[in-house]
Design a protein around this motif. Sequence first.
Motif, PDB file in Angstrom:
ATOM      1  N   THR A   1      62.703  50.969  46.875  1.00 46.99           N
ATOM      2  CA  THR A   1      62.982  52.451  46.746  1.00 46.99           C
ATOM      3  C   THR A   1      61.783  53.094  45.830  1.00 46.99           C
ATOM      4  OG1 THR A   1      64.387  52.303  44.792  1.00 46.99           O
ATOM      5  CG2 THR A   1      65.459  52.426  46.903  1.00 46.99           C
ATOM      6  N   GLY A   2      61.160  54.244  46.219  1.00 46.61           N
ATOM      7  CA  GLY A   2      60.088  54.595  45.669  1.00 46.61           C
ATOM      8  C   GLY A   2      59.292  55.718  46.466  1.00 46.61           C
ATOM      9  N   SER A   3      58.108  55.804  46.292  1.00 47.54           N
ATOM     10  CA  SER A   3      57.407  56.924  47.160  1.00 47.54           C
ATOM     11  C   SER A   3      55.966  56.410  47.649  1.00 47.54           C
ATOM     12  CB  SER A   3      57.122  58.012  46.233  1.00 47.54           C
ATOM     13  OG  SER A   3      56.368  57.788  45.138  1.00 47.54           O
ATOM     14  N   ILE A   4      55.598  57.157  48.675  1.00 41.83           N
ATOM     15  CA  ILE A   4      54.043  56.979  49.253  1.00 41.83           C
ATOM     16  C   ILE A   4      53.265  58.328  48.707  1.00 41.83           C
ATOM     17  CG2 ILE A   4      52.580  56.574  50.991  1.00 41.83           C
ATOM     18  CD1 ILE A   4      55.136  55.303  52.272  1.00 41.83           C
ATOM     19  N   THR A   5      51.960  58.142  48.230  1.00 48.05           N
ATOM     20  CA  THR A   5      51.293  59.506  47.899  1.00 48.05           C
ATOM     21  C   THR A   5      49.916  59.379  48.362  1.00 48.05           C
ATOM     22  OG1 THR A   5      51.009  58.504  45.607  1.00 48.05           O
ATOM     23  CG2 THR A   5      52.883  59.802  45.911  1.00 48.05           C
ATOM     24  N   ALA A   6      49.609  60.441  48.685  1.00 45.43           N
ATOM     25  CA  ALA A   6      48.069  60.559  49.280  1.00 45.43           C
ATOM     26  C   ALA A   6      47.450  61.516  48.337  1.00 45.43           C
ATOM     27  CB  ALA A   6      48.125  61.088  50.884  1.00 45.43           C
ATOM     28  N   PRO A   7      46.687  61.078  47.337  1.00 46.82           N
ATOM     29  CA  PRO A   7      46.151  61.866  46.322  1.00 46.82           C
ATOM     30  C   PRO A   7      45.138  62.721  46.816  1.00 46.82           C
ATOM     31  CG  PRO A   7      46.265  59.663  45.432  1.00 46.82           C
ATOM     32  CD  PRO A   7      46.411  59.601  46.746  1.00 46.82           C
ATOM     33  N   GLY A   8      44.341  62.259  48.108  1.00 45.25           N
ATOM     34  CA  GLY A   8      43.521  63.238  48.393  1.00 45.25           C
ATOM     35  C   GLY A   8      43.980  64.738  49.001  1.00 45.25           C
TER      36      GLY A   8
ATOM     37  N   GLY B   1      47.569  65.576  48.094  1.00 43.39           N
ATOM     38  CA  GLY B   1      48.673  65.850  47.574  1.00 43.39           C
ATOM     39  C   GLY B   1      49.904  65.573  48.282  1.00 43.39           C
ATOM     40  N   SER B   2      49.963  65.063  49.422  1.00 46.86           N
ATOM     41  CA  SER B   2      51.314  64.674  50.308  1.00 46.86           C
ATOM     42  C   SER B   2      51.967  63.463  49.671  1.00 46.86           C
ATOM     43  CB  SER B   2      50.952  64.439  51.596  1.00 46.86           C
ATOM     44  OG  SER B   2      50.233  65.510  52.038  1.00 46.86           O
ATOM     45  N   ALA B   3      53.382  63.577  50.100  1.00 49.73           N
ATOM     46  CA  ALA B   3      54.370  62.457  49.333  1.00 49.73           C
ATOM     47  C   ALA B   3      55.403  62.249  50.298  1.00 49.73           C
ATOM     48  CB  ALA B   3      54.804  62.504  48.073  1.00 49.73           C
ATOM     49  N   GLU B   4      55.985  61.035  50.593  1.00 48.12           N
ATOM     50  CA  GLU B   4      57.071  60.438  51.178  1.00 48.12           C
ATOM     51  C   GLU B   4      57.964  59.528  50.488  1.00 48.12           C
ATOM     52  OE1 GLU B   4      56.460  58.660  54.967  1.00 48.12           O
ATOM     53  OE2 GLU B   4      55.390  60.561  56.022  1.00 48.12           O
ATOM     54  N   ARG B   5      59.147  59.567  50.599  1.00 47.03           N
ATOM     55  CA  ARG B   5      59.931  58.721  50.060  1.00 47.03           C
ATOM     56  C   ARG B   5      59.862  57.370  50.708  1.00 47.03           C
ATOM     57  NH1 ARG B   5      66.012  60.472  49.714  1.00 47.03           N
ATOM     58  NH2 ARG B   5      66.063  58.864  48.568  1.00 47.03           N
ATOM     59  N   ILE B   6      59.839  56.128  49.942  1.00 49.28           N
ATOM     60  CA  ILE B   6      60.496  54.856  50.515  1.00 49.28           C
ATOM     61  C   ILE B   6      61.775  54.459  50.026  1.00 49.28           C
ATOM     62  CG2 ILE B   6      59.911  52.369  50.115  1.00 49.28           C
ATOM     63  CD1 ILE B   6      57.057  53.144  49.252  1.00 49.28           C
ATOM     64  N   GLN B   7      62.443  54.208  51.290  1.00 50.94           N
ATOM     65  CA  GLN B   7      63.944  53.567  51.169  1.00 50.94           C
ATOM     66  C   GLN B   7      64.207  52.735  52.278  1.00 50.94           C
ATOM     67  OE1 GLN B   7      66.771  56.315  48.884  1.00 50.94           O
ATOM     68  NE2 GLN B   7      67.798  56.143  50.733  1.00 50.94           N
ATOM     69  N   GLU B   8      63.925  51.506  52.114  1.00 51.17           N
ATOM     70  CA  GLU B   8      63.878  50.456  53.078  1.00 51.17           C
ATOM     71  C   GLU B   8      64.247  49.114  52.544  1.00 51.17           C
ATOM     72  OE1 GLU B   8      59.866  50.959  54.619  1.00 51.17           O
ATOM     73  OE2 GLU B   8      59.247  49.157  53.270  1.00 51.17           O
ATOM     74  N   LEU B   9      64.936  48.345  53.660  1.00 50.48           N
ATOM     75  CA  LEU B   9      65.286  46.853  53.299  1.00 50.48           C
ATOM     76  C   LEU B   9      64.328  45.960  54.262  1.00 50.48           C
ATOM     77  CD1 LEU B   9      67.225  44.828  52.083  1.00 50.48           C
ATOM     78  CD2 LEU B   9      68.712  45.137  54.075  1.00 50.48           C
ATOM     79  N   GLU B  10      63.662  45.011  53.675  1.00 48.14           N
ATOM     80  CA  GLU B  10      62.578  43.951  54.239  1.00 48.14           C
ATOM     81  C   GLU B  10      63.173  42.853  53.984  1.00 48.14           C
ATOM     82  OE1 GLU B  10      58.806  44.337  52.596  1.00 48.14           O
ATOM     83  OE2 GLU B  10      58.383  46.282  53.498  1.00 48.14           O
ATOM     84  N   LEU B  11      63.680  42.150  55.161  1.00 46.50           N
ATOM     85  CA  LEU B  11      64.197  40.644  55.282  1.00 46.50           C
ATOM     86  C   LEU B  11      62.989  39.815  56.067  1.00 46.50           C
ATOM     87  CD1 LEU B  11      67.705  41.726  57.350  1.00 46.50           C
ATOM     88  CD2 LEU B  11      67.368  41.528  54.830  1.00 46.50           C
ATOM     89  N   GLU B  12      62.781  39.052  55.025  1.00 49.66           N
ATOM     90  CA  GLU B  12      61.646  37.944  55.424  1.00 49.66           C
ATOM     91  C   GLU B  12      62.232  36.671  55.322  1.00 49.66           C
ATOM     92  OE1 GLU B  12      57.096  36.648  53.575  1.00 49.66           O
ATOM     93  OE2 GLU B  12      58.193  38.413  52.623  1.00 49.66           O
TER      94      GLU B  12
ATOM     95  N   ALA C   1      50.882  51.775  57.297  1.00 44.51           N
ATOM     96  CA  ALA C   1      50.835  52.767  58.482  1.00 44.51           C
ATOM     97  C   ALA C   1      51.212  54.196  58.053  1.00 44.51           C
ATOM     98  CB  ALA C   1      51.677  52.237  59.503  1.00 44.51           C
ATOM     99  N   ARG C   2      52.425  54.086  57.387  1.00 48.37           N
ATOM    100  CA  ARG C   2      52.809  55.332  56.834  1.00 48.37           C
ATOM    101  C   ARG C   2      51.957  56.124  55.671  1.00 48.37           C
ATOM    102  NH1 ARG C   2      58.714  54.748  54.341  1.00 48.37           N
ATOM    103  NH2 ARG C   2      58.444  56.937  54.011  1.00 48.37           N
ATOM    104  N   GLY C   3      51.174  55.097  54.993  1.00 47.44           N
ATOM    105  CA  GLY C   3      50.587  55.869  54.025  1.00 47.44           C
ATOM    106  C   GLY C   3      49.175  56.375  54.961  1.00 47.44           C
ATOM    107  N   TYR C   4      48.614  55.884  55.675  1.00 46.94           N
ATOM    108  CA  TYR C   4      47.522  56.457  56.542  1.00 46.94           C
ATOM    109  C   TYR C   4      47.967  57.494  57.259  1.00 46.94           C
ATOM    110  CZ  TYR C   4      44.114  52.444  56.192  1.00 46.94           C
ATOM    111  OH  TYR C   4      43.397  51.484  55.666  1.00 46.94           O
ATOM    112  N   ARG C   5      49.182  57.551  57.848  1.00 45.13           N
ATOM    113  CA  ARG C   5      49.644  58.961  58.598  1.00 45.13           C
ATOM    114  C   ARG C   5      49.814  60.041  57.590  1.00 45.13           C
ATOM    115  NH1 ARG C   5      55.618  58.714  60.785  1.00 45.13           N
ATOM    116  NH2 ARG C   5      55.906  58.697  58.475  1.00 45.13           N
ATOM    117  N   LEU C   6      50.164  59.661  56.167  1.00 42.11           N
ATOM    118  CA  LEU C   6      50.356  60.811  55.388  1.00 42.11           C
ATOM    119  C   LEU C   6      48.942  61.380  54.907  1.00 42.11           C
ATOM    120  CD1 LEU C   6      52.742  62.208  53.879  1.00 42.11           C
ATOM    121  CD2 LEU C   6      52.287  60.489  51.912  1.00 42.11           C
ATOM    122  N   SER C   7      47.941  60.428  54.736  1.00 42.30           N
ATOM    123  CA  SER C   7      46.629  60.732  54.188  1.00 42.30           C
ATOM    124  C   SER C   7      46.052  61.564  55.354  1.00 42.30           C
ATOM    125  CB  SER C   7      45.969  59.441  53.649  1.00 42.30           C
ATOM    126  OG  SER C   7      45.800  58.474  54.681  1.00 42.30           O
ATOM    127  N   ASP C   8      46.084  61.260  56.325  1.00 39.84           N
ATOM    128  CA  ASP C   8      45.435  61.939  57.671  1.00 39.84           C
ATOM    129  C   ASP C   8      46.162  61.612  58.679  1.00 39.84           C
ATOM    130  OD1 ASP C   8      43.655  62.719  59.488  1.00 39.84           O
ATOM    131  OD2 ASP C   8      41.925  61.313  58.895  1.00 39.84           O
TER     132      ASP C   8
END
Length: 210
Positions: free
Chosen positions: A139-146, A148-159, A197-204
Motif C-alpha cells: 500500500t502506497g503511491s507512485i509519483t512522477a516528479p516531472g 506532479g502526477s500520482a497514483e495509489r498502490i494497493q495490490e497483493l503480490e504472490l511470489e 509500467a504504471r510509473g512509466y504511464r504516469l510519467s508519460d
Amino acid sequence: MAIELELKLAVPDAALAAVAAWLDANGQARGETTLLNVYLDTPARDLARARAALRLRKKGQQWLQTLKTAGTSSGGLAARHEWETEIGGEAIDLDRFPDEARAVLAPLQGLAPVFRTDFTRRIWIVEQDGERIEAALDTGSITAPGNGSAERIQELELEWLPRDGADDATGVAALRALGERLGQAAALTPSDLSKAARGYRLSDPSSPSA
C-alpha cells in the motif's frame, strides 16, 4: 540470474481488511517494512523500449539495485528475469551487477530518475499444495516528479519460492490455486501492469511501456 514467477492481484478498498485477515489466519506473518524506490531510464527511454526496468531501492538502511528484463504477463501471472545486488548508497554501481545485467546497462547514456514507487509492504509465507509462496500486501503511491502526477498502490503480490527439483509448472499451479482461495475470501482482480509500467504511464502516457 533468477526467474521471478508471481501473481499480482489488485486489492480494492473494501477488500483490504479481508485480505489481511485471511493471510493472518492462513499464513505465517513475516513483518512489515517501508520500501522507497526510484526507477531510472535514459532520456530516450531505452529501457522502457526494451521492456526492462532499473530500480534503486532503500529498505531500512540497505540499498539495493535491481534490473528486470522482458518477460510474459497474462491474467496477473508474470515471469521475468531479475538481477538484484546490494550497493553502498543511492547510485547505480554497474560493477556490482553480473555480466548479463552489465551488458544491458553499460551502453546506456544519461540514466536519470523518472518516477518513484514508495509503499509499505506486509509479508506472509503461505503453503499451497506443498509449495511455499510469499504473499506481499503493498500500500502506497507512485509519483512522477516531472509532471506532479500520482497514483495509489494497493495490490497483493504472490511470489513462488521454488524448492529443489520443482519446475515452473508446479509454481504456476500453486500460485493459481492460492489466488482462487484468496478470491473466495475477497473480491480481487488480476493485474498485468507492474509498478514500473504504471510509473512509466504516469510519467508519460506516450512512453513505450505505458
